[in-house]
Design an enzyme around this catalytic site. Structure first.
Site, mmCIF file in Angstrom:
data_model
loop_
_atom_site.group_PDB
_atom_site.id
_atom_site.type_symbol
_atom_site.label_atom_id
_atom_site.label_comp_id
_atom_site.label_asym_id
_atom_site.label_seq_id
_atom_site.Cartn_x
_atom_site.Cartn_y
_atom_site.Cartn_z
ATOM 1 N N THR A 4 -13.764 -5.234 4.762
ATOM 2 C CA THR A 4 -13.527 -5.293 6.213
ATOM 3 C C THR A 4 -13.651 -3.927 6.871
ATOM 4 O OG1 THR A 4 -11.138 -5.244 5.740
ATOM 5 C CG2 THR A 4 -12.128 -7.389 6.202
ATOM 6 N N ARG A 61 -4.261 -7.992 11.925
ATOM 7 C CA ARG A 61 -3.396 -7.115 12.713
ATOM 8 C C ARG A 61 -2.771 -7.926 13.847
ATOM 9 N NH1 ARG A 61 -3.954 -4.495 8.943
ATOM 10 N NH2 ARG A 61 -4.464 -2.283 8.692
ATOM 11 N N ASP A 98 -18.488 -3.723 -12.845
ATOM 12 C CA ASP A 98 -19.027 -2.939 -13.948
ATOM 13 C C ASP A 98 -20.002 -3.837 -14.701
ATOM 14 O OD1 ASP A 98 -19.283 -0.985 -16.096
ATOM 15 O OD2 ASP A 98 -17.331 -0.211 -15.462
ATOM 16 N N ASP A 129 -5.238 -6.765 -6.983
ATOM 17 C CA ASP A 129 -6.497 -6.498 -6.288
ATOM 18 C C ASP A 129 -7.161 -5.235 -6.845
ATOM 19 O OD1 ASP A 129 -8.555 -6.559 -4.445
ATOM 20 O OD2 ASP A 129 -7.379 -5.650 -2.840
ATOM 21 N N LEU A 130 -7.897 -5.396 -7.945
ATOM 22 C CA LEU A 130 -8.552 -4.258 -8.591
ATOM 23 C C LEU A 130 -10.061 -4.244 -8.399
ATOM 24 C CD1 LEU A 130 -6.532 -3.981 -11.922
ATOM 25 C CD2 LEU A 130 -6.124 -2.867 -9.723
ATOM 26 N N LYS A 131 -10.601 -5.296 -7.792
ATOM 27 C CA LYS A 131 -12.023 -5.328 -7.414
ATOM 28 C C LYS A 131 -12.945 -4.931 -8.578
ATOM 29 C CE LYS A 131 -11.091 -4.307 -2.527
ATOM 30 N NZ LYS A 131 -9.620 -4.182 -2.571
ATOM 31 N N LYS A 162 0.579 -8.304 -2.942
ATOM 32 C CA LYS A 162 -0.694 -7.726 -3.381
ATOM 33 C C LYS A 162 -0.460 -6.314 -3.901
ATOM 34 C CE LYS A 162 -4.146 -6.059 -0.724
ATOM 35 N NZ LYS A 162 -4.651 -4.821 -1.407
ATOM 36 N N THR A 183 -17.859 -5.184 -19.973
ATOM 37 C CA THR A 183 -16.663 -4.440 -19.580
ATOM 38 C C THR A 183 -15.789 -5.262 -18.654
ATOM 39 O OG1 THR A 183 -17.805 -2.327 -19.825
ATOM 40 C CG2 THR A 183 -15.843 -2.343 -18.432
ATOM 41 N N PRO A 210 -21.266 -6.593 -17.328
ATOM 42 C CA PRO A 210 -20.554 -7.841 -17.638
ATOM 43 C C PRO A 210 -19.570 -7.743 -18.798
ATOM 44 C CG PRO A 210 -22.822 -8.334 -17.095
ATOM 45 C CD PRO A 210 -22.720 -6.841 -17.134
ATOM 46 N N ASP A 245 0.843 -1.200 0.000
ATOM 47 C CA ASP A 245 0.000 0.000 0.000
ATOM 48 C C ASP A 245 0.876 1.248 0.000
ATOM 49 O OD1 ASP A 245 -2.360 -1.529 0.049
ATOM 50 O OD2 ASP A 245 -2.159 -1.796 2.217
ATOM 51 N N GLY A 291 -0.655 -5.630 5.333
ATOM 52 C CA GLY A 291 0.028 -4.523 4.680
ATOM 53 C C GLY A 291 0.886 -3.730 5.626
ATOM 54 N N ARG A 292 0.296 -2.696 6.240
ATOM 55 C CA ARG A 292 1.042 -1.733 7.028
ATOM 56 C C ARG A 292 1.865 -2.315 8.178
ATOM 57 N NH1 ARG A 292 -4.096 2.284 6.669
ATOM 58 N NH2 ARG A 292 -5.037 0.240 6.381
#
Length: 240
Positions: free
Chosen positions: A125, A187, A66, A61-63, A34, A70, A68, A11, A216-217
């Site tokens: 989350t 975490r 749109d 991870d582009l989620k 990721k 596209t 179908p 990130d 991530g962090r």
């Protein structure tokens, strides 16, 4: 049960930071990296290639969400990148999910690669029960919403879902044994929750049956990412 080494979320938006972190994560087994929207929108497909050339598999991870047609075309492009995993929003419905799967398979076939695992986003989350009801105006419970999305994903031949580790046990009630549950919102003890609401420790995620955790962090913002990663990996191996 399939169990992946911890997935590290980059990130960050600075290529020097990316290279620095990856150079400090020369561990075995190599973590999957990721790449999310921030990095991808900043550097495009080149960042995927660069991370792969450094010896890491990529979770892109582009989620996708749109219409179908596209989504199918976008997923085909993702398939051509040879990534290990990618994501799509279950809220887009069965037709969109199936289109994403078709596009991903076609793209991978065109480069002779193994297709990426396609994972459906259930509820982020950062969403809790209150937000679900007061902002999304969803009448059913968070548990029922997540179960419904998991079943929809399985029916449309997706490989699994992205969900909170807290939801893994009741997702397991309605899907097959091979269905993947990849869990962000992880975490370590004493770490800040940041913007996550439904969080657990790596050990708790293992106990709940997660196939893979995304962190991530707590790793990327640690002064020693390798030590932080190894501690989390060791904790995730434990099943109490």
């Amino acid at each position: 049960m399939i169990k992946y080494a911890p997935i590290v979320a980059l990130d960050v938006a600075n290529i020097d930071q990316v290279i620095d972190i990856l150079e400090k994560l020369q561990v075995e087994p190599r973590p999957i990296i990721k790449i999310g929207m921030e990095l991808f929108y900043h550097f495009g497909p080149d960042i995927v290639t660069q991370v792969q050339q450094l010896g890491f598999d990529v979770f892109l991870d582009l989620k996708l969400h749109d219409i179908p047609n596209t989504v199918e075309r976008a997923a085909r492009v993702i398939g051509q990148l040879g990534v290990k995993m990618t994501t799509i929003h279950a809220a887009g419905g069965a037709e969109m999910l199936a289109a994403g799967k078709r596009g991903l398979l076609q793209g991978a076939q065109e480069i002779g690669a193994q297709p990426a695992k396609l994972l459906a986003i259930t509820q982020l989350t950062s969403i809790d029960e209150q937000i679900l009801h007061t902002q999304q105006h969803v009448a059913i419970s968070l548990k029922e919403s997540v179960q419904n999305y998991a079943q929809l994903a399985q029916k449309t031949s997706l490989d699994g879902v992205i969900c909170s580790a807290l939801e893994v046990p009741f997702i397991r009630e309605v899907v097959s044994e091979k269905f993947l549950c990849i869990t962000p919102g992880i975490r370590p003890q004493q770490a800040k929750q940041d913007d996550q609401k439904r969080v657990v420790t790596p050990a708790k995620a293992a106990q709940l049956g997660s196939n893979g955790i995304v962190v991530g962090r707590p790793i990327t913002q640690n002064g020693n990412p390798q030590i932080a990663y190894q501690q989390i990996a060791n904790e995730f191996k434990e099943e109490n």
